[in-house]
Motif scaffolding. Structure first.
Motif, PDB file in Angstrom:
ATOM      1  N   THR A   1      31.249  31.949  41.941  1.00 50.90           N
ATOM      2  CA  THR A   1      31.078  32.378  43.350  1.00 50.90           C
ATOM      3  C   THR A   1      32.061  31.694  44.302  1.00 50.90           C
ATOM      4  O   THR A   1      32.374  32.242  45.362  1.00 50.90           O
ATOM      5  N   THR A   2      32.515  30.491  43.919  1.00 50.88           N
ATOM      6  CA  THR A   2      33.421  29.770  44.822  1.00 50.88           C
ATOM      7  C   THR A   2      34.856  30.279  44.723  1.00 50.88           C
ATOM      8  O   THR A   2      35.710  29.853  45.489  1.00 50.88           O
ATOM      9  N   GLY A   3      35.112  31.179  43.784  1.00 49.29           N
ATOM     10  CA  GLY A   3      36.478  31.659  43.586  1.00 49.29           C
ATOM     11  C   GLY A   3      36.763  32.965  44.308  1.00 49.29           C
ATOM     12  O   GLY A   3      35.871  33.559  44.927  1.00 49.29           O
ATOM     13  N   TYR A   4      38.004  33.422  44.215  1.00 50.42           N
ATOM     14  CA  TYR A   4      38.423  34.662  44.896  1.00 50.42           C
ATOM     15  C   TYR A   4      37.559  35.850  44.482  1.00 50.42           C
ATOM     16  O   TYR A   4      36.982  36.539  45.318  1.00 50.42           O
ATOM     17  N   LEU A   5      37.434  36.085  43.173  1.00 46.37           N
ATOM     18  CA  LEU A   5      36.678  37.254  42.726  1.00 46.37           C
ATOM     19  C   LEU A   5      35.176  37.063  42.916  1.00 46.37           C
ATOM     20  O   LEU A   5      34.481  37.955  43.416  1.00 46.37           O
ATOM     21  N   GLY A   6      34.679  35.877  42.521  1.00 48.59           N
ATOM     22  CA  GLY A   6      33.233  35.630  42.538  1.00 48.59           C
ATOM     23  C   GLY A   6      32.603  35.845  43.908  1.00 48.59           C
ATOM     24  O   GLY A   6      31.465  36.329  44.007  1.00 48.59           O
ATOM     25  N   LYS A   7      33.345  35.526  44.965  1.00 51.58           N
ATOM     26  CA  LYS A   7      32.754  35.687  46.311  1.00 51.58           C
ATOM     27  C   LYS A   7      32.519  37.177  46.631  1.00 51.58           C
ATOM     28  O   LYS A   7      31.543  37.536  47.281  1.00 51.58           O
ATOM     29  N   TYR A   8      33.387  38.036  46.129  1.00 55.07           N
ATOM     30  CA  TYR A   8      33.158  39.483  46.313  1.00 55.07           C
ATOM     31  C   TYR A   8      32.035  39.973  45.400  1.00 55.07           C
ATOM     32  O   TYR A   8      31.267  40.858  45.760  1.00 55.07           O
ATOM     33  N   VAL A   9      31.973  39.391  44.197  1.00 51.98           N
ATOM     34  CA  VAL A   9      30.976  39.852  43.222  1.00 51.98           C
ATOM     35  C   VAL A   9      29.562  39.549  43.709  1.00 51.98           C
ATOM     36  O   VAL A   9      28.674  40.408  43.626  1.00 51.98           O
ATOM     37  N   VAL A  10      29.336  38.350  44.241  1.00 47.18           N
ATOM     38  CA  VAL A  10      27.978  38.026  44.704  1.00 47.18           C
ATOM     39  C   VAL A  10      27.586  38.956  45.860  1.00 47.18           C
ATOM     40  O   VAL A  10      26.432  39.407  45.953  1.00 47.18           O
ATOM     41  N   GLN A  11      28.547  39.296  46.708  1.00 53.07           N
ATOM     42  CA  GLN A  11      28.263  40.221  47.821  1.00 53.07           C
ATOM     43  C   GLN A  11      27.921  41.614  47.293  1.00 53.07           C
ATOM     44  O   GLN A  11      27.026  42.285  47.784  1.00 53.07           O
TER      45      GLN A  11
ATOM     46  N   ILE B   1      16.428  34.975  34.591  1.00 55.87           N
ATOM     47  CA  ILE B   1      17.617  35.773  34.933  1.00 55.87           C
ATOM     48  C   ILE B   1      17.761  36.957  33.966  1.00 55.87           C
ATOM     49  O   ILE B   1      17.523  36.818  32.764  1.00 55.87           O
ATOM     50  N   ASP B   2      18.158  38.122  34.492  1.00 57.24           N
ATOM     51  CA  ASP B   2      18.393  39.297  33.643  1.00 57.24           C
ATOM     52  C   ASP B   2      19.866  39.412  33.244  1.00 57.24           C
ATOM     53  O   ASP B   2      20.189  39.777  32.120  1.00 57.24           O
ATOM     54  N   ILE B   3      20.740  39.156  34.238  1.00 49.04           N
ATOM     55  CA  ILE B   3      22.174  39.363  33.997  1.00 49.04           C
ATOM     56  C   ILE B   3      22.947  38.101  34.360  1.00 49.04           C
ATOM     57  O   ILE B   3      22.713  37.511  35.416  1.00 49.04           O
ATOM     58  N   VAL B   4      23.878  37.720  33.480  1.00 47.19           N
ATOM     59  CA  VAL B   4      24.778  36.606  33.804  1.00 47.19           C
ATOM     60  C   VAL B   4      26.170  37.184  34.005  1.00 47.19           C
ATOM     61  O   VAL B   4      26.653  37.969  33.179  1.00 47.19           O
ATOM     62  N   PHE B   5      26.797  36.797  35.123  1.00 50.64           N
ATOM     63  CA  PHE B   5      28.184  37.182  35.385  1.00 50.64           C
ATOM     64  C   PHE B   5      28.997  35.892  35.444  1.00 50.64           C
ATOM     65  O   PHE B   5      28.587  34.935  36.112  1.00 50.64           O
ATOM     66  N   SER B   6      30.157  35.869  34.794  1.00 53.90           N
ATOM     67  CA  SER B   6      31.021  34.690  34.916  1.00 53.90           C
ATOM     68  C   SER B   6      32.477  35.066  35.154  1.00 53.90           C
ATOM     69  O   SER B   6      33.083  35.803  34.373  1.00 53.90           O
TER      70      SER B   6
ATOM     71  N   ILE C   1      44.819  44.598  41.673  1.00 52.32           N
ATOM     72  CA  ILE C   1      43.535  45.086  42.200  1.00 52.32           C
ATOM     73  C   ILE C   1      42.953  44.113  43.226  1.00 52.32           C
ATOM     74  O   ILE C   1      43.068  42.898  43.079  1.00 52.32           O
ATOM     75  N   HIS C   2      42.331  44.692  44.261  1.00 48.15           N
ATOM     76  CA  HIS C   2      41.672  43.900  45.309  1.00 48.15           C
ATOM     77  C   HIS C   2      40.341  43.381  44.770  1.00 48.15           C
ATOM     78  O   HIS C   2      39.655  44.086  44.004  1.00 48.15           O
ATOM     79  N   GLY C   3      39.940  42.173  45.178  1.00 48.27           N
ATOM     80  CA  GLY C   3      38.683  41.579  44.713  1.00 48.27           C
ATOM     81  C   GLY C   3      37.464  42.446  44.998  1.00 48.27           C
ATOM     82  O   GLY C   3      36.531  42.495  44.199  1.00 48.27           O
ATOM     83  N   GLU C   4      37.493  43.144  46.147  1.00 45.33           N
ATOM     84  CA  GLU C   4      36.325  43.973  46.504  1.00 45.33           C
ATOM     85  C   GLU C   4      36.190  45.163  45.546  1.00 45.33           C
ATOM     86  O   GLU C   4      35.074  45.513  45.145  1.00 45.33           O
ATOM     87  N   ASP C   5      37.312  45.779  45.193  1.00 40.65           N
ATOM     88  CA  ASP C   5      37.277  46.899  44.231  1.00 40.65           C
ATOM     89  C   ASP C   5      36.821  46.402  42.858  1.00 40.65           C
ATOM     90  O   ASP C   5      35.987  47.028  42.200  1.00 40.65           O
TER      91      ASP C   5
END
Ligand SMILES: NC(=O)c1ccc[n+]([C@@H]2O[C@H](COP(=O)([O-])OP(=O)(O)OC[C@H]3O[C@@H](n4cnc5c(N)ncnc54)[C@H](OP(=O)(O)O)[C@@H]3O)[C@@H](O)[C@H]2O)c1
Length: 284
Positions: free
Chosen positions: A9-19, A66-71, A178-182
């Motif tokens: 979550t603290t990284g570029y991609l992770g912050k978009y993923v948690v959102q 937890i059901d799903i783990v994302f890393s 690719i953009h982090g949000e996409d």
């Protein structure tokens, strides 16, 4: 309501993923090394879990209920003195062990596009080793293989700001970053995707010359591109390998490799690099 653990979550991609997970209605738990690092994302996080992937004891119970783990945990810019095997491999394996104990329903892991062609590189080797562990785990999984992120394309903007851009060889190799949000949409949608391996890039397929040209144009500056012969790159990489540690040459080796090959992935998303450069012209 399904519960997801987001590691990275603290990284570029992770912050978009948690959102994105929150937007899609999931309950979210976010891993961080300290609370301050995820304070700005509080509205998207239901529970903070403080721990370090490299310290298995600090992860006890991280996957409970937890059901799903994302890393998206991985070294992109070396800062801790740890190796790719410590973080990309062992850190993710420590998470996987916790996931296995709790019998989660899906593990989503972010690798790199064309990883199979670059497994000789230290950083990629550690990722591929982790992928093997994930495949062996008998958990349901998706591995995402994304092309370069928009965040990395800022290097081109920085070069343009300094007045000169550098490419290897002709600069005509192509990439669709690719953009982090996409990419976050692809990652969250993977929960329901039957594909276990998902390759993805953005909507603009560009040569490195075109990326640099876009960067110069967004700044309103004259385009100046210097072409570095491939043999100089090869010599530079060989010298780096001999005289520096993997911590130093690892990230450079990766970037200098992908810059000299075509990286054309299946397309997804709505963000264009040109707009991203315009939004970031004031970033130092
Ligand atoms: N950038 C690209 O162009 C690109 C392209 C394809 C694939 N990828 C891969 O996608 C993944 C995510 O990339 P990103 O750009 O989002 O990376 P990033 O911004 O550097 O974030 C990496 C994440 O890994 C964590 N991490 C790194 N070292 C750690 C350590 N020693 N201990 C604990 N956590 C650690 C970071 O936590 P802290 O904030 O606590 O350090 C952060 O949450 C990476 O595996 C990367 O290789 C990147």
């Amino acid at each position: 309501m399904k519960k997801v653990l987001v590691a990275g979550t603290t990284g570029y991609l992770g912050k978009y993923v948690v959102q994105e997970f929150k937007k899609q209605g999931y309950w979210t738990r976010a891993l961080a090394r300290n609370t301050a690092m995820i304070e700005s994302l509080s509205e998207y996080i239901d529970e903070k879990f403080i721990g370090k992937v490299t310290d298995p004891n600090s992860l006890t119970g991280i996957c409970k209920d937890i059901d799903i783990v994302f890393s998206s945990i991985g070294i992109t810019k070396q800062k801790d003195g740890l190796t790719y095997m410590d973080v990309d491999y062992q850190g993710n394996l420590n998470l996987l062990e916790e996931a296995k104990k709790e019998g989660i329903s899906k593990f989503i892991y972010v690798s790199v596009f064309n990883a199979e062609k670059m497994s000789h590189l230290k950083g990629i080797h550690a990722k591929v080793r982790f992928e093997d562990e994930l495949k062996k785990s008998r958990l349901n999984f998706s591995i995402i293989y994304p092309n370069g992120f928009f965040s990395d394309m800022l290097e081109y903007l920085q070069m343009a700001k300094k007045g000169r851009g550098y490419v290897f060889g002709s600069g005509e190799n192509k990439i669709n970053p690719i953009h982090g949000e996409d990419l976050a949409e692809v990652c969250a949608n993977a929960v329901k995707d039957d594909e276990s391996e998902i390759k993805v890039g953005g909507v603009d397929l560009l040569t490195h010359n075109e990326i640099l040209t876009t960067a110069f144009e967004s700044l309103g500056k004259k385009v100046k591109i210097i072409k570095i012969p491939i043999w100089i790159r090869n010599l530079f990489l060989a010298t780096l390998r001999i005289f520096t540690s993997v911590k130093t040459y690892g990230p450079l080796e990766f970037f200098m490799t992908v810059l000299a090959m075509d990286m054309i992935a299946p397309t997804y998303g709505k963000h264009h690099l040109k707009d991203f450069f315009f939004e970031n012209i004031n970033i130092d």
